[in-house]
Design an enzyme around this catalytic site. Structure first.
Site, mmCIF file in Angstrom:
data_model
loop_
_atom_site.group_PDB
_atom_site.id
_atom_site.type_symbol
_atom_site.label_atom_id
_atom_site.label_comp_id
_atom_site.label_asym_id
_atom_site.label_seq_id
_atom_site.Cartn_x
_atom_site.Cartn_y
_atom_site.Cartn_z
ATOM 1 N N ARG A 164 0.839 -1.197 0.000
ATOM 2 C CA ARG A 164 0.000 0.000 0.000
ATOM 3 C C ARG A 164 0.881 1.256 0.000
ATOM 4 O O ARG A 164 0.575 2.231 -0.680
ATOM 5 C CB ARG A 164 -0.929 -0.013 1.226
ATOM 6 C CG ARG A 164 -2.015 -1.052 1.109
ATOM 7 C CD ARG A 164 -3.053 -0.907 2.190
ATOM 8 N NE ARG A 164 -2.710 -1.583 3.421
ATOM 9 C CZ ARG A 164 -3.028 -2.839 3.720
ATOM 10 N NH1 ARG A 164 -3.689 -3.578 2.849
ATOM 11 N NH2 ARG A 164 -2.703 -3.372 4.865
ATOM 12 N N ASP A 206 -15.193 -5.248 -6.112
ATOM 13 C CA ASP A 206 -15.220 -6.451 -5.271
ATOM 14 C C ASP A 206 -16.622 -7.041 -5.327
ATOM 15 O O ASP A 206 -17.604 -6.308 -5.497
ATOM 16 C CB ASP A 206 -14.848 -6.102 -3.816
ATOM 17 C CG ASP A 206 -14.344 -7.314 -3.035
ATOM 18 O OD1 ASP A 206 -13.128 -7.417 -2.798
ATOM 19 O OD2 ASP A 206 -15.181 -8.174 -2.663
ATOM 20 N N ASP A 221 -5.344 -8.178 -6.708
ATOM 21 C CA ASP A 221 -5.032 -8.883 -5.457
ATOM 22 C C ASP A 221 -6.137 -9.894 -5.148
ATOM 23 O O ASP A 221 -6.892 -9.731 -4.184
ATOM 24 C CB ASP A 221 -4.885 -7.856 -4.317
ATOM 25 C CG ASP A 221 -4.410 -8.499 -3.030
ATOM 26 O OD1 ASP A 221 -3.815 -9.602 -3.082
ATOM 27 O OD2 ASP A 221 -4.632 -7.913 -1.951
ATOM 28 N N CYS A 261 -1.558 -15.008 -3.467
ATOM 29 C CA CYS A 261 -1.374 -15.410 -2.066
ATOM 30 C C CYS A 261 -1.582 -16.916 -1.914
ATOM 31 O O CYS A 261 -1.775 -17.408 -0.807
ATOM 32 C CB CYS A 261 -2.297 -14.617 -1.146
ATOM 33 S SG CYS A 261 -4.029 -14.810 -1.535
HETATM 34 N N1 SAH Z 1 -6.517 -6.047 -1.718
HETATM 35 C C1 SAH Z 1 -7.334 -6.247 -0.557
HETATM 36 C C2 SAH Z 1 -7.522 -7.704 -0.208
HETATM 37 C C3 SAH Z 1 -8.161 -8.544 -1.282
HETATM 38 S S1 SAH Z 1 -8.748 -10.064 -0.707
HETATM 39 C C4 SAH Z 1 -6.732 -5.473 0.616
HETATM 40 O O1 SAH Z 1 -5.521 -5.211 0.599
HETATM 41 O O2 SAH Z 1 -7.460 -5.148 1.540
HETATM 42 C C5 SAH Z 1 -9.650 -10.654 -2.051
HETATM 43 C C6 SAH Z 1 -10.994 -9.977 -2.281
HETATM 44 O O3 SAH Z 1 -11.509 -10.472 -3.521
HETATM 45 C C7 SAH Z 1 -12.069 -10.263 -1.257
HETATM 46 O O4 SAH Z 1 -12.554 -9.050 -0.766
HETATM 47 C C8 SAH Z 1 -13.200 -10.997 -2.033
HETATM 48 O O5 SAH Z 1 -14.491 -10.564 -1.642
HETATM 49 C C9 SAH Z 1 -12.922 -10.552 -3.433
HETATM 50 N N2 SAH Z 1 -13.304 -11.452 -4.524
HETATM 51 C C10 SAH Z 1 -13.177 -12.795 -4.613
HETATM 52 N N3 SAH Z 1 -13.506 -13.220 -5.864
HETATM 53 C C11 SAH Z 1 -13.853 -12.123 -6.565
HETATM 54 C C12 SAH Z 1 -14.265 -11.900 -7.912
HETATM 55 N N4 SAH Z 1 -14.376 -12.915 -8.777
HETATM 56 N N5 SAH Z 1 -14.516 -10.645 -8.319
HETATM 57 C C13 SAH Z 1 -14.402 -9.605 -7.440
HETATM 58 N N6 SAH Z 1 -13.999 -9.757 -6.166
HETATM 59 C C14 SAH Z 1 -13.730 -10.992 -5.733
#
Ligand code: SAH
Length: 390
Positions: free
Chosen positions: A209, A247, A294, A334
């Site tokens: 970040r 998301d 991510d 991850c």
């Molecule tokens: N970058 C974020 C963490 C991401 S975790 C941070 O630093 O806070 C992964 C996220 O992807 C979760 O919030 C989950 O709800 C979302 N997610 C999972 N599959 C998805 C999809 N197909 N499209 C959009 N969001 C998705």
């Protein structure tokens, strides 16, 4: 003299333990005494050498997890390891950051336990029966050392099933807390302790970040898989001209909006989308010149790897096909089972299929409050690539 209460390992199967790896697989065990699941037992090599102590659970393929490699009473060693974990964090964080991981399981030599600090609230995750038994001792110790307002357990981990443990969430100490505002490098974030992923916040991305803040000046940012918008807030703080957060979770997007607002960012250039990232990128022309990807772990187990790689390739190909020239892509995996080499191969294939010129600028890993135990590489899971697309 024979030690009837000890676990004896097969000859040649004690190498990992001698090298301070924490896991004992059931195949490595020659003799097991009678014990109740979760008990702490001494561990010896086939020729009787004392190797340390582990807690054991017959239900799990990882039958034992070492909690000490010395001949001190194991609870004393645990206490030292907690103290060392706290000392490490103290040396890294100032008043600008009050949310971080205090204890990172094997990474801090405390298998089965995660503890995250959100200001004066501790959130705990327990993944094993052995740790379940040690929990009262460790929670008491943390309360003594840190005087938190409350300690909440959020052990809704699928890996507990293998241990024969039910999911559990609830207050362990202090007053009930639902949402809490924390600071990360001077920016404000709301954490919904109860209705959240992980323990509330993706603390492992803190350094990334910071990087995003330095990369975002004048850019149109797409924060894909945004969760509660942490990258979006840092992008705006770094001078992004627009930010799209995407998301599938409505609650996450709601909090992402709140997080932008409480940091003083508002306006039509800050957009939020409750949508599937794959659909979103397919359906939009993609004018963003900094894209953050991510996603959640596509491979949760080894057998998922092929399917996961297909997912990683698809999303990268879509982005590479559509992104404007001179863009940056900051992308993460991850999934522990997709290592950095494999992840790079997948990105390479996606680049070939999209016929774009792409250069790798930087590589990244989890933040330093998520230490990797050098003897236990399984605690290393997050990898990131900063790419430039011509
Ligand atoms: N970058 C974020 C963490 C991401 S975790 C941070 O630093 O806070 C992964 C996220 O992807 C979760 O919030 C989950 O709800 C979302 N997610 C999972 N599959 C998805 C999809 N197909 N499209 C959009 N969001 C998705």
């Amino acid at each position: 003299m024979m030690d009837n209460s000890a676990v004896i390992l097969h000859k040649g199967k004690d190498k990992a333990i001698k090298n301070r790896h924490h896991w004992i697989f059931s195949g490595a065990v020659k003799t097991l005494p009678d014990f109740e699941n979760g008990s702490i037992l001494a561990v010896r090599s086939a020729d009787g050498e004392f190797l340390g102590c582990a807690y054991f659970n017959k239900e799990s393929s990882i039958i034992g997890r070492m909690i000490s490699f010395d001949d001190r009473p194991p609870l004393e060693t645990l206490k030292t390891n907690v103290e060392q974990a706290l000392i490490l964090r103290k040396s890294f964080f100032d008043d600008d950051t009050n949310a971080y991981r205090l204890i990172n399981g094997e990474g801090d030599r405390i298998p089965g336990l995660i503890v995250d600090r959100y200001k004066d609230v501790l959130v705990v995750q327990v993944s094993t029966v052995g740790m379940e038994k040690l929990k009262p001792f460790l929670v008491d110790l943390l309360v003594q050392k840190l005087s938190p307002r409350s300690v909440y357990e959020k052990s809704n981990l699928p890996s507990r099933r293998e241990e024969g443990l039910p999911m559990f969430e609830g207050l362990l100490y202090g007053e009930p807390v639902r949402t809490i505002e924390v600071l990360e490098n001077g920016l404000r974030f709301l954490i919904d302790i109860i209705e959240s992923q992980k323990t509330g916040f993706y603390l492992d991305q803190r350094e990334m970040r910071k990087l995003v803040r330095t990369l975002s000046g004048g850019r149109r940012v797409l924060n894909a898989f945004s969760y509660t918008g942490s990258f979006s807030v840092f992008a705006l703080a770094g001078g992004a001209v627009s930010v799209d957060s995407v998301d599938t979770s409505e609650r996450a997007i709601e909090l992402a909006q709140e997080n932008c607002r409480i940091n003083g960012f508002a306006g039509g250039n800050i957009r939020f989308h409750v949508a599937d990232v794959f659909d979103f990128i397919r359906d939009h022309s993609l004018e963003n010149d900094l894209v953050i990807l991510d996603p959640p772990a596509f491979a949760k187990k080894k057998s998922d790897v092929v399917r996961a790689c297909r997912g990683y390739k698809d999303i990268h190909r879509l982005v590479f096909q559509k992104i404007p020239p001179q863009s940056l892509v900051l992308t993460f995996s991850c999934s522990f089972f997709v290592d950095e080499t494999l992840f790079r191969q997948v990105v390479f294939q996606a680049a070939r299929e999209a016929s774009r010129q792409i250069r790798l600028l930087q590589r990244h890993h989890q933040a330093y409050d998520h230490p990797v135990n050098i003897y236990h590489p399984e605690s290393d899971y997050l990898k990131g690539l900063l790419l430039h697309v011509e």
